[in-house]
Design a protein around this motif. Structure first.
Motif, PDB file in Angstrom:
ATOM      1  N   ILE A  64      35.852  53.142  50.753  1.00 51.82           N
ATOM      2  CA  ILE A  64      36.817  53.170  49.643  1.00 51.82           C
ATOM      3  C   ILE A  64      38.122  52.497  50.041  1.00 51.82           C
ATOM      4  N   THR A  65      38.560  52.735  51.287  1.00 50.27           N
ATOM      5  CA  THR A  65      39.787  52.074  51.776  1.00 50.27           C
ATOM      6  C   THR A  65      39.616  50.563  51.756  1.00 50.27           C
ATOM      7  N   CYS A  66      38.441  50.087  52.186  1.00 54.50           N
ATOM      8  CA  CYS A  66      38.175  48.644  52.182  1.00 54.50           C
ATOM      9  C   CYS A  66      38.219  48.084  50.757  1.00 54.50           C
ATOM     10  N   LEU A  67      37.644  48.808  49.817  1.00 59.19           N
ATOM     11  CA  LEU A  67      37.639  48.352  48.428  1.00 59.19           C
ATOM     12  C   LEU A  67      39.046  48.345  47.846  1.00 59.19           C
ATOM     13  N   ASP A  74      32.175  41.309  54.491  1.00 56.04           N
ATOM     14  CA  ASP A  74      31.629  41.376  55.838  1.00 56.04           C
ATOM     15  C   ASP A  74      32.513  42.231  56.744  1.00 56.04           C
ATOM     16  N   CYS A  75      33.835  42.207  56.508  1.00 56.85           N
ATOM     17  CA  CYS A  75      34.754  43.049  57.282  1.00 56.85           C
ATOM     18  C   CYS A  75      34.550  44.521  56.934  1.00 56.85           C
ATOM     19  N   LEU A 225      27.970  35.947  55.158  1.00 56.14           N
ATOM     20  CA  LEU A 225      29.230  35.393  55.659  1.00 56.14           C
ATOM     21  C   LEU A 225      29.987  34.621  54.590  1.00 56.14           C
ATOM     22  N   THR A 226      29.333  33.646  53.960  1.00 54.05           N
ATOM     23  CA  THR A 226      30.027  32.728  53.052  1.00 54.05           C
ATOM     24  C   THR A 226      29.955  33.148  51.591  1.00 54.05           C
TER      25      THR A 226
END
Length: 370
Positions: A64-67, A74-75, A225-226
């Motif tokens: 959730i923090t990443c979102l 990817d991170c 990745l891309t």
């Protein structure tokens, strides 16, 4: 008197067991640390359930923090997956992408592996890495206590004495293998193995649930990745449009000397540069044109409704121009260029498959001139 001794002994055994279970649980729980708080040291009645719920909560908080912070996918995946090796107190770890019809490559890894030639290692493993292939075939966790004595193990550059291979799956499809390494012989207890299997279920659930807001992330037809289409998607496209007679242009492009960027700046910087350059290429073509990562630093673009060579030349020059613009990354200046070849369908080739073959040859002719 004898009964009192027996009862006292039984009670003492129960107290010791409960106390030992509580301490053991607290040790495992404290390995799963959240950002803002520390778990209390207590003795719960069900250690596995408590640890699993704690880990699941940690996974969701991370996702959730990443979102919320719009962290790249990817991170975000790295932040979630690295929870396992941290929990296991590993000396190093890495995540190896293992696509069926493409080159294997390391997507991310712990800092202590920066010195390794990871592209070479990935190629070696794809050819002779029986330990990884067993994880993929069985879809089960594999622990090798002593790598030197195990017949499955073959890695020239490895420092690992003990190794744990963990399949990372989304929608029951393996996307890669998490390598957990110890530089001295380690032991993974039965209790820890059970927890790892619980964690894998939770990781799969988190990826499917949280990242369902971005179905692209879960798509097996997109390069992680891309975030452009991968080779699997290209093969599907070719098979679906085998008899399509509409006018198309196929561009085959390859980055010039991209290996030097990885060698000079490291693979992490190389990956970031490739993502930026791919995004620039996407911005140079129409939204309904298709771009596929063919493998490594090779890409294929399919453009609809194009009839003249002059039109395709304009598009190629626009792509080359945007790629040539230097990238500034962490005070480093990165300069890249591409070689291209193209083929028109049906004027020069009867279908996409043949057009790719012709465009590929023309690209290499241009590369020889550089």
């Amino acid at each position: 008197m004898v009964y009192i001794i027996i009862i006292s002994t039984v009670l003492l055994f129960i107290l010791v067991y409960v106390f030992y279970t509580g301490i053991k649980t607290a040790i495992y729980v404290r390995r799963i640390v959240n950002e803002k708080d520390k778990p209390p040291a207590f003795a719960p009645p069900s250690p596995k359930n408590v640890i699993r719920e704690r880990f699941k909560s940690s996974l969701f908080e991370t996702a959730i923090t990443c979102l919320e912070n719009e962290v790249e996918k990817d991170c975000a995946l790295e932040s979630i997956i690295e929870k396992l090796p941290l929990f296991l107190k590993a000396d190093s770890w890495s995540f190896l992408l293992t696509p069926n019809n493409d080159e294997w490559r390391f997507l991310f890894w712990s800092k202590d592996l920066d010195f390794l030639p990871l592209e070479e290692v990935a190629s070696e493993i794809q050819i002779s890495g029986e330990h990884i292939k067993k994880v993929i075939d069985t879809k089960k966790v594999l622990f090798i206590k002593d790598t030197k004595k195990n017949s499955l193990w073959y890695q020239k550059h490895s420092l690992s004495k003990s190794w744990l291979g963990i399949p990372i799956m989304v929608k029951n499809e393996i996307i890669g293998v998490l390598n957990v390494d110890w530089f001295k012989q380690a032991k993974v207890s039965k209790f820890e193995r059970e927890l790892i299997n619980y964690f894998l279920e939770d990781i799969d659930r988190v990826l499917k649930t949280v990242f369902s807001v971005s179905e692209q992330f879960l798509s097996s037809e997109l390069d992680i990745l891309t975030q452009v289409y991968n080779r699997k998607a290209l093969e599907k496209y070719i098979s679906q449009y085998k008899s399509d007679t509409s006018k198309k242009a196929v561009i085959f492009l390859d980055f010039d000397n991209f290996k030097k960027i990885n060698d000079n700046f490291g693979h992490t910087v190389g990956d970031q540069a490739l993502k930026i350059l791919t995004k620039r290429i996407q911005n140079s073509i129409k939204s309904d044109d298709l771009i596929f990562r063919y493998g490594g630093d090779e890409f294929i673009i399919i453009i609809d409704e194009i009839t003249e060579n002059i039109s395709i030349d304009i598009i190629i020059q626009r792509i080359k121009s945007t790629v040539k613009t230097p990238i500034t990354f962490n005070d480093m200046l990165i300069i890249s260029s591409i070689s291209t070849g193209y083929c028109l369908v049906p004027e020069e080739a009867p279908d996409i498959e043949k057009a790719i073959e012709i465009a590929d040859k023309r690209m290499y002719l241009e590369k020889e001139i550089h």
